[in-house]
Enzyme design. Structure first.
Site, mmCIF file in Angstrom:
data_model
loop_
_atom_site.group_PDB
_atom_site.id
_atom_site.type_symbol
_atom_site.label_atom_id
_atom_site.label_comp_id
_atom_site.label_asym_id
_atom_site.label_seq_id
_atom_site.Cartn_x
_atom_site.Cartn_y
_atom_site.Cartn_z
ATOM 1 N N GLY A 54 0.725 -1.177 0.113
ATOM 2 C CA GLY A 54 -0.039 -0.012 0.060
ATOM 3 C C GLY A 54 0.942 1.231 0.038
ATOM 4 O O GLY A 54 0.363 2.142 -0.359
ATOM 5 N N GLU A 109 4.278 3.916 6.325
ATOM 6 C CA GLU A 109 3.090 3.009 6.186
ATOM 7 C C GLU A 109 1.904 3.618 5.406
ATOM 8 O O GLU A 109 1.968 5.050 5.427
ATOM 9 C CB GLU A 109 2.587 2.582 7.723
ATOM 10 C CG GLU A 109 1.384 2.037 7.798
ATOM 11 C CD GLU A 109 1.106 0.730 7.692
ATOM 12 O OE1 GLU A 109 1.468 0.337 6.335
ATOM 13 O OE2 GLU A 109 0.749 0.066 8.405
ATOM 14 N N ASP A 110 1.169 3.188 4.770
ATOM 15 C CA ASP A 110 -0.085 3.780 4.255
ATOM 16 C C ASP A 110 -1.241 4.175 4.950
ATOM 17 O O ASP A 110 -1.516 5.188 5.283
ATOM 18 C CB ASP A 110 -0.772 2.907 3.079
ATOM 19 C CG ASP A 110 -1.289 1.536 3.486
ATOM 20 O OD1 ASP A 110 -0.675 1.143 4.550
ATOM 21 O OD2 ASP A 110 -1.831 0.484 2.553
ATOM 22 N N ASP A 113 -4.539 1.889 11.196
ATOM 23 C CA ASP A 113 -5.969 1.248 11.300
ATOM 24 C C ASP A 113 -5.957 0.424 12.588
ATOM 25 O O ASP A 113 -5.959 1.599 13.629
ATOM 26 C CB ASP A 113 -6.457 0.364 10.178
ATOM 27 C CG ASP A 113 -7.804 0.019 10.129
ATOM 28 O OD1 ASP A 113 -8.858 0.639 10.419
ATOM 29 O OD2 ASP A 113 -8.035 -1.224 9.830
ATOM 30 N N ARG A 175 -5.570 0.656 -6.893
ATOM 31 C CA ARG A 175 -4.427 1.344 -6.213
ATOM 32 C C ARG A 175 -3.858 2.522 -7.381
ATOM 33 O O ARG A 175 -3.418 3.399 -6.716
ATOM 34 C CB ARG A 175 -3.208 0.487 -6.380
ATOM 35 C CG ARG A 175 -3.347 -0.827 -5.325
ATOM 36 C CD ARG A 175 -2.172 -1.587 -5.138
ATOM 37 N NE ARG A 175 -2.466 -2.855 -4.595
ATOM 38 C CZ ARG A 175 -2.230 -3.261 -3.429
ATOM 39 N NH1 ARG A 175 -1.934 -2.252 -2.457
ATOM 40 N NH2 ARG A 175 -2.263 -4.477 -2.842
#
Ligand code: IMP
Length: 189
Positions: A54, A109-110, A113, A175
Site C-alpha cells: 500500500g 506506512e499507508d 488502522d 491502487r
C-alpha cells in the site's frame, strides 16, 4: 478529474467518492518532507522502509521530496486478506534486503488502522538496533485503534471509512487512482 468512480469485484459493485485530492496529498507531503529533513538533518544516510504494497506510491512521492541521502528498502507484512476486515495476526512475508543496525530508519506506512501492523513492524525493526527509528503514515484512523501506536508523522486523520487509491487497494483494485477515495458499496445508504 472525476471525483467519483465506479468499481466492481467479487464482492459486488461499489462507488468511490473522493476524500483527499491529489493536490492536497502533494501539498501535505511537501510539508512532511520538511519536518523529516529537519529531524534527520545530520544523517549520513536515511533508510526509508516502505511497507508493501500500500505504501508504494506514497514512498515514491515522499523520497523525491526529501533533500537527504536516502536508501530505499521494502518490507511486506500481511494484515488484510481480500476482505474489508483486518486480521489480528501480522506475518512478515518479505523482509528487508539490507541491515539496519546503527542506521537511521524511516518506516513508511499507508494507513494505521487497528495499529497491529505498525506495532509489530516497529517492534521487529527496533530489535535490530537502528540508531534512530521514526515512522510516517499517510493516513490514520484513530477511532479504529486496538493497540496503542502512533506514527511520528501522519498525513491525514480520517474517519472510519474504507479507502482506496494512491497505492491503497480494495481486493487489489484501485491502487492507481491518483487521489484517496472512500468506498461505498452499492445498496448501502
Ligand atoms: P492495521 O494493522 O489494522 O493498522 O492495518 C494496516 C493495514 O491495513 C494498512 O497498511 C492497509 O494495508 C490495510 N488497511 C487498513 N485500512 C484500510 C482501508 O481503508 N483500505 C485499504 N486497506 C486498509
Amino acid at each position: 478529474m472525476a471525483d467519483r468512480s465506479e468499481g466492481g469485484n467479487m464482492t459486488g459493485s461499489y462507488v468511490i467518492e473522493q476524500m483527499i485530492s491529489a493536490k492536497a496529498i502533494a501539498a501535505r507531503i511537501e510539508a512532511l518532507a520538511r519536518d523529516i529533513e529537519s529531524r534527520f538533518a545530520d544523517t549520513d544516510k536515511l533508510v526509508v522502509v516502505g511497507l508493501l504494497r500500500g505504501s508504494f506510491v506514497f514512498i515514491a512521492d515522499l523520497v523525491r521530496e526529501l533533500d537527504l541521502p536516502v536508501e530505499v528498502d521494502f518490507l511486506e507484512a500481511s494484515s488484510y486478506g481480500n476482505a474489508m476486515e483486518s486480521s489480528r495476526e501480522v506475518r512478515i512475508l518479505k523482509d528487508l534486503r539490507g541491515e539496519i543496525a546503527g542506521r537511521d530508519v524511516l518506516v513508511v506506512e499507508d494507513i494505521v488502522d487497528t495499529g497491529h501492523t505498525l506495532h509489530h513492524v516497529t517492534g521487529l525493526l527496533r530489535s535490530r538496533a537502528p540508531a534512530r527509528l521514526e515512522t510516517i503514515a499517510l493516513l490514520d484512523k484513530p477511532t479504529r485503534r486496538e493497540v496503542e501506536v502512533r506514527a511520528t508523522w501522519t498525513g491525514f486523520e480520517i474517519p472510519d471509512a474504507f479507502v482506496v487509491g494512491y497505492g491503497i487497494d480494495y481486493a487489489q483494485r484501485n491502487r492507481n487512482l491518483p487521489y484517496i477515495g472512500s468506498v461505498r458499496l452499492e445498496g448501502d445508504t
